[in-house]
Design an enzyme around this catalytic site. Structure first.
Site, PDB file in Angstrom:
ATOM      1  N   ARG A 221       6.387  -8.194   1.573  1.00 33.79           N
ATOM      2  CA  ARG A 221       7.286  -7.858   2.689  1.00 33.79           C
ATOM      3  C   ARG A 221       7.848  -9.118   3.325  1.00 33.79           C
ATOM      4  NH1 ARG A 221       4.553  -4.418   6.348  1.00 33.79           N
ATOM      5  NH2 ARG A 221       5.291  -2.604   5.219  1.00 33.79           N
TER       6      ARG A 221
ATOM      7  N   THR B 177      -5.705  -1.498   7.087  1.00 33.83           N
ATOM      8  CA  THR B 177      -5.852  -2.957   7.138  1.00 33.83           C
ATOM      9  C   THR B 177      -7.270  -3.311   7.582  1.00 33.83           C
ATOM     10  OG1 THR B 177      -5.012  -2.829   9.388  1.00 33.83           O
ATOM     11  CG2 THR B 177      -3.427  -3.424   7.687  1.00 33.83           C
TER      12      THR B 177
ATOM     13  N   LYS C 149       0.844  -1.213   0.000  1.00 37.17           N
ATOM     14  CA  LYS C 149       0.000   0.000   0.000  1.00 37.17           C
ATOM     15  C   LYS C 149       0.880   1.265   0.000  1.00 37.17           C
ATOM     16  CE  LYS C 149      -2.314  -1.574   3.618  1.00 37.17           C
ATOM     17  NZ  LYS C 149      -1.772  -2.956   3.634  1.00 37.17           N
ATOM     18  N   THR C 150       1.875   1.286   0.892  1.00 39.33           N
ATOM     19  CA  THR C 150       2.763   2.447   0.963  1.00 39.33           C
ATOM     20  C   THR C 150       3.564   2.584  -0.326  1.00 39.33           C
ATOM     21  OG1 THR C 150       2.979   1.920   3.302  1.00 39.33           O
ATOM     22  CG2 THR C 150       4.528   3.526   2.421  1.00 39.33           C
TER      23      THR C 150
ATOM     24  N   ASP D 164      -1.248   6.532   6.471  1.00 42.17           N
ATOM     25  CA  ASP D 164      -1.281   5.109   6.796  1.00 42.17           C
ATOM     26  C   ASP D 164      -2.217   4.927   8.003  1.00 42.17           C
ATOM     27  OD1 ASP D 164      -0.622   2.483   6.514  1.00 42.17           O
ATOM     28  OD2 ASP D 164       1.434   2.663   7.250  1.00 42.17           O
TER      29      ASP D 164
HETATM   30  P1  ADP Z   1       2.060  -1.982   3.182  1.00 41.11           P
HETATM   31  O1  ADP Z   1       2.074  -0.475   3.112  1.00 41.11           O
HETATM   32  O2  ADP Z   1       0.876  -2.582   2.469  1.00 41.11           O
HETATM   33  O3  ADP Z   1       2.198  -2.518   4.570  1.00 41.11           O
HETATM   34  P2  ADP Z   1       4.614  -1.744   1.806  1.00 41.11           P
HETATM   35  O4  ADP Z   1       4.249  -0.866   0.662  1.00 41.11           O
HETATM   36  O5  ADP Z   1       5.349  -1.102   2.937  1.00 41.11           O
HETATM   37  O6  ADP Z   1       3.324  -2.524   2.356  1.00 41.11           O
HETATM   38  O7  ADP Z   1       5.475  -2.949   1.182  1.00 41.11           O
HETATM   39  C1  ADP Z   1       6.239  -3.814   1.977  1.00 41.11           C
HETATM   40  C2  ADP Z   1       7.543  -4.190   1.308  1.00 41.11           C
HETATM   41  O8  ADP Z   1       7.277  -5.005   0.183  1.00 41.11           O
HETATM   42  C3  ADP Z   1       8.362  -3.020   0.800  1.00 41.11           C
HETATM   43  O9  ADP Z   1       9.719  -3.293   1.055  1.00 41.11           O
HETATM   44  C4  ADP Z   1       8.117  -2.990  -0.678  1.00 41.11           C
HETATM   45  O10 ADP Z   1       9.252  -2.542  -1.362  1.00 41.11           O
HETATM   46  C5  ADP Z   1       7.826  -4.435  -1.005  1.00 41.11           C
HETATM   47  N1  ADP Z   1       6.795  -4.550  -2.037  1.00 41.11           N
HETATM   48  C6  ADP Z   1       5.458  -4.390  -1.847  1.00 41.11           C
HETATM   49  N2  ADP Z   1       4.799  -4.601  -2.989  1.00 41.11           N
HETATM   50  C7  ADP Z   1       5.716  -4.911  -3.909  1.00 41.11           C
HETATM   51  C8  ADP Z   1       5.638  -5.246  -5.302  1.00 41.11           C
HETATM   52  N3  ADP Z   1       4.467  -5.339  -5.931  1.00 41.11           N
HETATM   53  N4  ADP Z   1       6.780  -5.498  -5.952  1.00 41.11           N
HETATM   54  C9  ADP Z   1       7.964  -5.447  -5.303  1.00 41.11           C
HETATM   55  N5  ADP Z   1       8.111  -5.147  -3.997  1.00 41.11           N
HETATM   56  C10 ADP Z   1       7.005  -4.877  -3.306  1.00 41.11           C
END
Ligand code: ADP
Length: 361
Positions: free
Chosen positions: A224, A165, A71-72, A116
Site C-alpha cells: 500500500r 493487525t 490481507k483484504t 477486517d
Molecule cells: P490490508 O488488508 O493488509 O491492509 P490491502 O489488501 O488493502 O491490505 O492492500 C493494500 C493495497 O496494496 C491495495 O491497493 C492492494 O491492491 C495492494 N496490494 C497488496 N498486496 C499486493 C500484492 N501482493 N500485489 C499487488 N498489490 C498488492
C-alpha cells in the site's frame, strides 16, 4: 485510524480515501497476479485446491500482520479462486448481534464473509459467531420477557476470512475457530519493485527500472505504501519533469516528502528521537512514548513499531522498547557511554514470562 498527523503521512499504510478509487484497478484478482508472500500462497493454494476437490466450503482463514500488506486483497483473491461471493465487513461495524444475524442468514453455501479488524468484535457478537463458525447454526432469542424463546437456525456452510493487525488481542475461542492462520510479512525488495512496476503499467506512467527500485527501497516492504509513493512520484514527475519516473525524479520527489533512504518518515524519526532523547534510549512503554509526542499508541504499535523492529532499530523487552545502536547510527546520534544492550530473554521479576507478549501494553 485517528485524524492526527499520522493519518496524513504519505507512507502511512492505513487506508486513505484516495486509495479507494484505484483500489479496484490495482488489486490483483488471482493468486498468480499476487506478487510475493510465496510460502503463504503455496499454503493457500493447497487449502483452496483441497476444498475444491472435495467440493466443500473453505475452512475459516485468518490473516494477521501489519496494515497494507494485502490481507483484504487476498480475501478477494480467495473468493475469485473459489468462485464464490464475498461480503466485506469489519469488527467495529457489527455493533449488535442482530447485525451479524442479518449478515449470516443472507449467506449462501461456500460464500465468504470477510471480517477486517476481527479482534474488535464485541463479546456478544463473538458469542453468536462461535456456533455459526463451528456448527453452522445461529442461536437467536425470539420475543421478550417470560415468553422469549431460544431458536436455533441452520446456516449454509460459509467461510469466515478474518484479518487482524493484532493477533494477541484475539480471544482464544475465536482464534481456535480458524482452521488456517497465516502470518503476512513485509515484502522483499524485488516483490515491491514488481508491484510498483505493475502499478505504473496500470496508471500508464512510464517508469525506469531504477525509478521503481528507488520507490521500492523507501516503501517499508508494504504494497500500500509502495503504490501511494508511486502516485506521489508520478505527480512530481508530471509537474517538475518529463512525466517519466526516473531514478532522479524518484529521489527528488521522495526527498521532498521527507522519506529517507530506509523509508522512515517524520513520525518514525520522532518516535526514535523520543526514546533516545527523552527516555535515555529506553526501556520505555509505548503509551509513554505516544503521550510524549502526542500520538496514539495504537498508531505507533500498528504502523511505526513493526517496521522499526524489522529494521532492528527497536527491541521489545518485558520492560518496554529500547532503541538499538542501529537507530542511533541512522539518526546520527552518538551512542551514550553507558548504553547497555537489551537482553530480551532475561527473566524479569515483573513479567509473567521472559518473552514479551506480542501486544504487551
Ligand atoms: P490490508 O488488508 O493488509 O491492509 P490491502 O489488501 O488493502 O491490505 O492492500 C493494500 C493495497 O496494496 C491495495 O491497493 C492492494 O491492491 C495492494 N496490494 C497488496 N498486496 C499486493 C500484492 N501482493 N500485489 C499487488 N498489490 C498488492
Amino acid at each position: 485510524m485517528n485524524d492526527n498527523a499520522s493519518s496524513k503521512r504519505t507512507i502511512s499504510p492505513g487506508k486513505k480515501r484516495e486509495d479507494g478509487r484505484l483500489a479496484g484497478l490495482m488489486r490483483p484478482q488471482q493468486l498468480d497476479d499476487f506478487t510475493g508472500q510465496e510460502r503463504l500462497k503455496a499454503n493457500l493454494t493447497i487449502l483452496i485446491e483441497a476444498a475444491k476437490a472435495r467440493q466443500e466450503s473453505l475452512d475459516h482463514v485468518l490473516f494477521h500482520g501489519p496494515p497494507g500488506l494485502g490481507k483484504t486483497t487476498l480475501a478477494h483473491v480467495v473468493a475469485n479462486e473459489m468462485n464464490v461471493n464475498i461480503r466485506i465487513t469489519a469488527g467495529p461495524a457489527i455493533e449488535r448481534t442482530g447485525d451479524l444475524a442479518a449478515i449470516l442468514t443472507n449467506m449462501r453455501a461456500g460464500d465468504i464473509l470477510f471480517i477486517d479488524e476481527v479482534h474488535r468484535l464485541g463479546r456478544a457478537v463473538e458469542e453468536i459467531l462461535y456456533p455459526a463458525m463451528e456448527d453452522f447454526v445461529l442461536d437467536i432469542v425470539v420475543g421478550k420477557g417470560p415468553g422469549a424463546k431460544n431458536v436455533r437456525l441452520k446456516l449454509p456452510k460459509f467461510t469466515v476470512i478474518g484479518a487482524t493487525t493484532r493477533l494477541a488481542l484475539l480471544t482464544a475461542p475465536l482464534r481456535a475457530r480458524f482452521g488456517a492462520l497465516y502470518r503476512m510479512d513485509f515484502y522483499e525488495q524485488a516483490a515491491i519493485e514488481t508491484i510498483v512496476t505493475r502499478g505504473a503499467g496500470i496508471l500508464r506512467v512510464p517508469i525506469e527500472a531504477a525509478g521503481a527500485t528507488e520507490i521500492a527501497l523507501r516503501s517499508r516492504g508494504t504494497p500500500r505504501v509502495a503504490l501511494r509513493l508511486l502516485r506521489r512520484v508520478r505527480d512530481y514527475a508530471e509537474v517538475r519533469a518529463t512525466g517519466e519516473i526516473t531514478e532522479e525524479t524518484a529521489v527528488a520527489a521522495l526527498d521532498l516528502l521527507e522519506i529517507d533512504n530506509l523509508g522512515l518518515d517524520d513520525l518514525d524519526r520522532r518516535v526514535l528521537r523520543a526514546i533516545i532523547e527523552k527516555f535515555g534510549g529506553g526501556p520505555v512503554g509505548l503509551d509513554t512514548i505516544g503521550a510524549s509526542i502526542s500520538e496514539e499508541s495504537d498508531t505507533i504499535m500498528d504502523v511505526v513499531e513493526p517496521y522499526l523492529l524489522q529494521l532492528g532499530f527497536l527491541e521489545r523487552t518485558a520492560r518496554g522498547r529500547i532503541a538499538t545502536p542501529h537507530a542511533y547510527a541512522h539518526l546520527d546520534v552518538p551512542l551514550p557511554q553507558h548504553h547497555v544492550p537489551a537482553k530480551p530473554n532475561q527473566p524479569s521479576l515483573f513479567a509473567p514470562s521472559s518473552e514479551p507478549d506480542e501486544d504487551d501494553e
